[in-house]
Design a protein around this motif. Structure first.
Motif, PDB file in Angstrom:
ATOM      1  N   LEU A 102       0.824  -1.212   0.000  1.00 57.74           N
ATOM      2  CA  LEU A 102       0.000   0.000   0.000  1.00 57.74           C
ATOM      3  C   LEU A 102       0.859   1.264   0.000  1.00 57.74           C
ATOM      4  O   LEU A 102       0.510   2.256  -0.651  1.00 57.74           O
ATOM      5  N   ALA A 103       1.992   1.217   0.705  1.00 58.31           N
ATOM      6  CA  ALA A 103       2.871   2.390   0.757  1.00 58.31           C
ATOM      7  C   ALA A 103       3.433   2.695  -0.629  1.00 58.31           C
ATOM      8  O   ALA A 103       3.556   3.854  -1.031  1.00 58.31           O
ATOM      9  N   VAL A 104       3.749   1.633  -1.361  1.00 59.61           N
ATOM     10  CA  VAL A 104       4.303   1.819  -2.709  1.00 59.61           C
ATOM     11  C   VAL A 104       3.246   2.445  -3.621  1.00 59.61           C
ATOM     12  O   VAL A 104       3.506   3.435  -4.327  1.00 59.61           O
ATOM     13  N   THR A 105       2.036   1.893  -3.589  1.00 58.16           N
ATOM     14  CA  THR A 105       1.005   2.445  -4.485  1.00 58.16           C
ATOM     15  C   THR A 105       0.583   3.845  -4.023  1.00 58.16           C
ATOM     16  O   THR A 105       0.139   4.659  -4.832  1.00 58.16           O
ATOM     17  N   ARG A 106       0.745   4.133  -2.742  1.00 55.40           N
ATOM     18  CA  ARG A 106       0.368   5.463  -2.223  1.00 55.40           C
ATOM     19  C   ARG A 106       1.132   6.575  -2.936  1.00 55.40           C
ATOM     20  O   ARG A 106       0.596   7.639  -3.215  1.00 55.40           O
ATOM     21  N   ILE A 107       2.409   6.307  -3.240  1.00 49.39           N
ATOM     22  CA  ILE A 107       3.218   7.361  -3.874  1.00 49.39           C
ATOM     23  C   ILE A 107       3.353   7.131  -5.384  1.00 49.39           C
ATOM     24  O   ILE A 107       4.210   7.710  -6.030  1.00 49.39           O
ATOM     25  N   GLY A 108       2.491   6.275  -5.918  1.00 50.34           N
ATOM     26  CA  GLY A 108       2.469   6.083  -7.375  1.00 50.34           C
ATOM     27  C   GLY A 108       3.600   5.219  -7.891  1.00 50.34           C
ATOM     28  O   GLY A 108       3.815   5.113  -9.104  1.00 50.34           O
ATOM     29  N   ALA A 109       4.359   4.603  -6.968  1.00 52.06           N
ATOM     30  CA  ALA A 109       5.404   3.675  -7.415  1.00 52.06           C
ATOM     31  C   ALA A 109       4.740   2.331  -7.746  1.00 52.06           C
ATOM     32  O   ALA A 109       3.528   2.164  -7.547  1.00 52.06           O
TER      33      ALA A 109
END
Ligand code: COA
Ligand code: AMP
Length: 628
Positions: A127-134
């Motif tokens: 979720l942290a990765v998708t949060r910043i668009g990575a």
């Protein structure tokens, strides 16, 4: 509405169907339309919308009254630990881990590999990765360094997030040496790693490259959600193909959210707030779709289970978890039920728990044998639903959509095509076969939202693997038939992929490893039938002339080599030395014939066989290890 009405509504107007489903998602900018077919046969969905995965899976629920609802239950019969995290707590942790990644330079579009066991932090990392668009790429913990290295070189991640160890029954799997080995092997090097230290085994960190997760999370400023285009990749997930080079399945953000959210009620029959449990692993597509994204996007409570169906501590584990955490829909693989059934055929453990919360059970990942389904139905007294899907599609192609209508269950069939999927059975010339006749299973293009738009860095491979055999269709790689009522039956793979304990593995990749053994001249790996795991890989090796070696030593080395190069998950333990392999006159190894011999099935002598006598030799060699 009945299933037929919903399916027909989709078929009559797919654009309207998916635009309506898209209304359940929070868009930063609504898409102007659903399908983008300008580059057919490559299709995209919701491309011009702006949206964030993590917002939809976490933040919006905090805003909309679910802040105090439990989002993630961690239950580890291996460590004896349990914990619960509310949506509000999840948001805080995810935002800080996202902040830690951003502070180290990870931005939109960068790839981040995640190599983690079944702990809540695996979901937090995704979720942290998708949060910043990575873009994350999760690698299953049972894969060894070499497999990880292949994925590092293909995805070229800026960062790798890992844990210090995974826990298998009776064994601590130290991840850090595997990760270090992979980074040594790979040409591409990540800028940094983030390591979650677990108390069972603390890893040594390399100064300047490895960072401690807890310290990084504590020190970070929370990061906001970054809206991305509907066709921005949310993740890449590698899956087995015919060769040792895995296929990087891409999942676009917009369609992924819309489709998974749609399935939660219509197929899995849960409402927001209900507890949903998929006993899989985040390293597989089931884990992506139904441990992390589906339940969270829909506002359910999900369970992260670090254990096995049996032995942690007994065959009642599933029932304990269901009863203790009030699970309404449960999803597992047939092999897991076979393992439980073998230890507890009469369901003594089932009787120990109050399972009144459980309303339905779902099976996927491999063919669900009727015996297993009947056993589960008898024990649990709820519908046991077989459904068919693939890493590529990300959710079910065929199922029994309980949230719409409970269709009659036909044993041996995962029921009927879901809206979005026009499933057809084709002959070699691409003509539709009549009901009851076996053929290649293909899906008329375009595939629906949330399915793969192409392969990472490999558009030509995408086209040649899936779109070329039957122009206008997606080739599933499965063979089967439909009956008079439109029920689909999945009978076999048409390629070199085998299915071991619900895990998809490439015999081609194993052959590449065996061929690298210095004494092996040629080899073949086949999938033989196994009562528990469905299939098991069996290797046959021919030694180089003059290789003066004990056969048992060579086969033991081969077994070790596959474990080292691919990983324990390959379950490669059967290997024999043979003098020759049966081939056609044009030199093609007759793998299917050998599978029939090993499984003790009747087979037709291939007309093109070079030397039929070899089959007797193979039969004798297999008989020596209890096959044929
Ligand atoms: N990290 C490290 N090693 C792992 C691992 C992981 N995440 N997952 C599995 N392994 C290892 C196991 O320890 C085992 O090693 P071993 O050869 O030393 O015993 C090997 O890989 C094979 O594992 P597995 O296939 O899990 O077999 P098993 O004999 O340990 O258990 C079952 C048998 C049927 C209980 C088990 O396969 C199972 O639970 N299957 C369900 C599969 C599933 O849910 N699939 C999801 C797809 S929908
Ligand atoms: P994976 O990509 O690992 O999910 O594996 C997908 C493959 O597993 C499919 O192409 C099928 O061969 C097989 N599979 C998955 N679900 C089923 C099912 N319900 N029945 C039969 N085979 C299945």
């Amino acid at each position: 509405m009945a299933y037929k009405d919903v399916y027909n509504a989709w078929q009559d107007n797919p654009e309207a169907f998916w635009m309506e489903a898209a209304e359940a998602i929070d868009w930063d900018k609504a898409p102007s339309k659903a399908l983008f077919d300008e580059n057919a046969p490559l299709y995209e969905w919701f491309s011009d919308g702006m949206v964030n995965t993590c917002w939809n899976a976490v933040d919006r629920h905090v805003e909309n009254g679910r802040a105090d609802q439990v989002a993630i239950i961690y239950d580890s019969p291996i460590t004896g630990r349990q914990s619960k995290m509310t949506y509000a707590e999840l948001k805080d942790r995810v935002a800080k881990v996202a902040g830690a990644l951003a502070a180290k330079g990870v931005t939109k579009g960068d790839r981040v590999i995640i190599y983690m066991p079944m702990v809540s932090e695996a979901l937090i990392a995704m979720l942290a990765v998708t949060r910043i668009g990575a873009v994350h790429s999760v690698v299953f913990g049972g894969f060894a360094s070499n497999e990880l290295a292949v994925r590092i070189d293909d995805a070229k991640p800026k960062a790798i997030i890992a844990a210090s160890c995974g826990l298998e029954p009776g064994r601590i799997v130290a991840y850090k040496p595997l990760l270090d080995g992979a980074i040594d092997l790979s040409e591409h090097k990540p800028d940094f790693t983030l390591i979650l230290q677990r108390e069972e085994h603390v890893a040594e960190l390399i100064d300047g490259r490895d960072f401690d997760w807890a310290a990084a999370e504590a020190a970070a400023a929370p990061a906001d959600c970054v809206p991305v285009e509907g066709n921005h990749p949310a993740y890449i997930l590698y899956t087995s193909g015919t060769t040792g080079q895995p296929k990087g399945v891409i999942r676009h953000t917009g369609g992924h959210l819309v489709a998974l959210n749609w399935t939660m009620k219509n197929l899995y029959n849960v409402d927001p707030g209900d507890v949903f449990w998929a006993a899989s692993d985040v390293g597989w597509v089931v884990g992506h779709s139904y441990i992390t994204y589906g339940p969270l996007v829909h506002g359910n409570t999900t369970i992260v289970f670090e254990g096995k169906p049996v032995g942690t501590p007994d065959a009642g584990t599933f029932w304990r978890v269901i009863s203790e955490h009030n699970v309404k829909s449960f999803f597992t693989a047939p092999t897991a039920f076979r393992a439980v059934k073998r230890e507890d055929p009469k369901g003594e453990f089932v009787k120990k728990y109050d399972l009144s919360c459980l309303k339905q059970v779902y099976l996927a990942g491999e063919r669900a044998d009727p015996d297993t389904i009947v056993w589960a139905q008898d024990q649990l007294n709820v519908p046991v639903i077989d459904h068919w899907w693939q890493t590529e599609t990300g959710y079910a192609i065929a199922a029994n959509p309980l949230g719409i209508e409970e269709l009659p269950i036909k044993l041996g069939s995962p029921s009927v095509p879901m809206p979005g999927f026009d499933v057809q059975i084709l002959d070699e010339g691409g003509h539709e076969m009549p009901a009851g006749e076996l053929g290649a299973i293909a899906i008329k293009l375009p595939l629906p939202p949330g399915t793969l738009p192409t392969l990472w860095n490999a558009e030509e491979r995408y086209k040649s693997s899936y779109l070329t055999t039957f122009p206008g269709y997606y080739e599933t790689g499965d063979a089967g038939y439909k009956d008079e009522d439109g029920y689909v039956y999945i009978m076999a793979r048409t390629d070199d992929v085998i299915n071991v304990a619900g895990h998809r593995l490439s015999t081609g990749a194993m052959e590449e490893v065996l061929a690298s053994h210095p004494d092996v001249a040629e080899c073949a790996v086949i999938g033989v039938t196994d009562q528990l795991k469905g299939q098991l890989p069996l290797g046959m090796v021919c030694l180089n002339a003059g290789a003066d070696r004990d056969n048992a030593d060579v086969t033991a080395e081969c077994v070790k080599l596959v474990r080292e190069k691919i990983g324990p998950v390959a379950a490669f333990k059967l290997c024999i030395v043979v003098d020759r392999l049966p081939k056609t006159r044009s030199g093609k190894i007759l793998r299917a014939t050998m599978v029939s011999i090993a499984d003790g099935k009747a087979f037709k002598m291939p007309a093109t066989i070079d030397d039929p006598a070899i089959l007797d030799e193979i039969k004798d060699a297999l008989a020596e290890i209890g096959y044929s």
